[in-house]
Every structure is written in C-alpha cells, then in structure tokens.
Design an enzyme around this catalytic site. Structure first.
Site, PDB file in Angstrom:
ATOM      1  CE  LYS A 163      -0.356   1.161   3.510  1.00 27.74           C
ATOM      2  NZ  LYS A 163      -0.879   2.044   4.556  1.00 27.74           N
TER       3      LYS A 163
ATOM      4  CE  LYS B 253       0.098   5.389   0.543  1.00 27.73           C
ATOM      5  NZ  LYS B 253      -0.929   6.112   1.341  1.00 27.73           N
TER       6      LYS B 253
ATOM      7  CB  SER C 291      -0.104   5.396   5.026  1.00 26.77           C
ATOM      8  OG  SER C 291      -0.852   4.491   5.792  1.00 26.77           O
TER       9      SER C 291
ATOM     10  CB  SER D 201      -3.468   4.267   2.114  1.00 27.69           C
ATOM     11  OG  SER D 201      -2.392   4.304   3.024  1.00 27.69           O
TER      12      SER D 201
END
Length: 330
Positions: A52, A208, A49, A104
């Site tokens: 992203k 992130k 993720s 997320s």
C-alpha cells in the site's frame, strides 16, 4: 514471590538482548539508498499490505487529495483489514489515504484504485510502471491491497521495498500521512496508526505494516537522527517491531550524515542546475570519508556519480540555459 519476579525480569531482559532473525531484511540509508545491513534482501515473496506504500504514492502523484465522490459497489466484495466503507458513502481521497496507511483499509485501497485509475487493472499497471521507474526490478504488483489469497498477491523483495520507501519519503504528503499517529475522517471515524514504532521509538518517522498467512508479518519503517534517515524492511518475521527499533538504533549509533552537495544554483558550460536541498551520504563513524565525485553532462542533465567506499550512487539534475555570466559555483 520475590524469586518469581526476579526470574521474570531476567527473562524479559534476555529477550531484549537476544538477536532477532528475519526471513529477509534490508536496512538502508533513506537519503542515498546505501545498504547498511541485509539478509537475503533480493529474495522474492508475497509482501502483503506494505504494498500500500505504492498504492498511496500513485494516488498522491496522480490524484487530487481534495477530490470527493461516492463509493462504488466494488468495495462490497473486499475483505480483510477494513475501514468499513459503505456503497454510495461520500469520501475524499485525502481521508482514504489516511485510512489506507494508518489502518491498512483494503476497501480504501480498492476505492482509491477505482477512482484514480478508472479501474483496478489500470491502477495496477500504473503501480508496475512506477516500480520499474524507481528500480524495483524484482517486484510485481497484482492488486492495490496486498491480499494474496486470490491472485498470489504482490511479490517483491526487502531491497525493492526499501527503494520504494526511500522514494516515498521524499514526498512531503506521503511523509505527513505515513507519520501521523491519529487521524479523524470527515465522517468522524478516528483512526490510530498500526505502526507501533511511532509510539514507542522517539526517532521513528513513518511506516507501514502488513500480514497475510502466505506472507507472514511484513513491516517497513523509517527513523531519523540528525539528518540521517534509516529505512528498515523485514519480510516474514515475528518480533518485527523490536528488530526495527534495534536496527534503527544501530544506524543512529554507528553512522552519521555527511553533506556532499549544498543546496543552491550551480553553473556549468553556460547552463544552470538547481539543488533544492542539501544532499547527505550515510557515513560510518570513525572511518575515513573516502568520498569521490565524478560529474558529466548527459542528455540535458548534470550527472553526479558519488563513490563512497564500495557504493556507487547516481544523481541527476536537469540543466537549463543560464541567464547569469558570472558567479559560477562549479
């Protein structure tokens, strides 16, 4: 009982001191993209993720944060980490970006891709085009979520993801969203950022998280100390938050930011270019500055090549016809 407490305390202290090993990692200066530490930073793998970050950047650059629309039926087939969107639910791009970066949300990623790109395929093509533009030469995006069960997922390297974070942090909207601890959507959902470093490390600025069985734990974070911003990327590492804090702290203690070009307007050969903010270079404390700057004009741009120890960095500034005939700074 007292002996047990002492033993427990010693074990905790030992855990804090022992070095942590990552499958691959990169520690980079966010301003000038110098690599300060690394291990196998060009090794390709699924990155989960943290992909992203690119999803967010395409949405910020190509979309309108104030756009509002009803969710499509595409979100009904999404799984994994969610913000629990419903078909026909009214959403805004701004809130979806917060749901994407703080929680997320895979459903947020798919809905963003459908809206901004028209469909996921077009959006992924935009992701890969941007990756090439910013020098992510060992990266391939296959989806906007980072899930890797169906298509093998998005593959990249610690170095490429650090480049992406360096690029993203220069965008004020991204910095604000990725550095937000809590956010309440217009449909009254309150989200807490999964990036624990924002709560435990006072120099932390953004980040992130990511995880899949194939990728393992992946993490990108940034921290800032006296104009020196550090970026840390780890791929497939268990105790990643502790490693990130230690790496940021090492940069804070061992490096400083030196100004090599001031903000302002400059003239050269009857043309002008603007430097919108002070430009810094990460410099190891206690060593000679060893800065060498070479400049030339190339295809309507002022090109600076900054050589700092073994690093060579390029900066480009568009040239325009100058209205002034005096006051040259170069």
């Amino acid at each position: 009982m007292e002996l047990k407490k002492i033993i427990c305390c010693l074990l905790l202290l030992t855990l804090q001191i022992l070095p942590i090993k990552a499958e691959s990692y990169c520690v980079m200066s966010g301003e000038d993209q110098q690599v300060l530490e690394e291990k196998d930073m060009h090794k390709q793998q699924s990155v989960a993720s943290i992909s992203k970050i690119m999803t967010a950047m395409i949405a910020i650059e190509k979309g309108n944060l104030q756009d509002r629309w009803q969710c499509s039926e595409a979100i009904e087939t999404v799984d994994g980490s969610m913000i629990y969107l419903q078909k026909d639910q009214m959403v805004s791009l701004e809130s979806l970006l917060y749901g994407l970066m703080l929680r997320s949300g895979n459903d947020a990623a798919v809905e963003i891709a459908e809206h901004v790109g028209g469909n996921e395929e077009n959006f992924v093509a935009m992701m890969n085009e941007k990756a090439k533009e910013i020098g992510m030469s060992r990266t391939l995006f296959r989806n906007p979520t980072g899930l890797d069960e169906k298509d093998g997922g998005n593959v990249s390297t610690a170095y490429d993801m650090a480049l992406l974070m360096s690029y993203a942090l220069k965008n004020r909207t991204f910095r604000k969203i990725a550095g937000t601890k809590y956010y309440t959507s217009e449909w009254n959902y309150r989200w807490k950022n999964k990036n624990r470093l924002l709560f435990s490390y006072d120099k932390s600025t953004a980040g992130k998280t990511g995880f899949t069985k194939q990728a393992g734990r992946t993490l990108v974070t940034s921290a800032e100390n006296k104009q020196l911003e550090s970026i840390v990327v780890t791929l497939d590492m268990h105790d990643d938050f502790r490693f990130h804090e230690q790496a940021h702290q090492r940069v804070s203690e061992e490096y400083e930011a030196l100004v090599w070009l001031d903000k302002g307007s400059y003239r050269v050969q009857e043309k002008q270019f603007a430097v919108e903010r002070k430009l810094y270079v990460a410099h190891k404390k206690g060593t000679g500055a060893n800065l060498r700057v070479h400049s030339h004009i190339e295809q309507g741009e002022m090109v600076y090549e900054l050589q700092h120890h073994e690093q060579s960095l390029l900066y480009r500034f568009p040239l325009v016809v100058s209205k002034k005939t005096t006051g040259e700074r170069l």
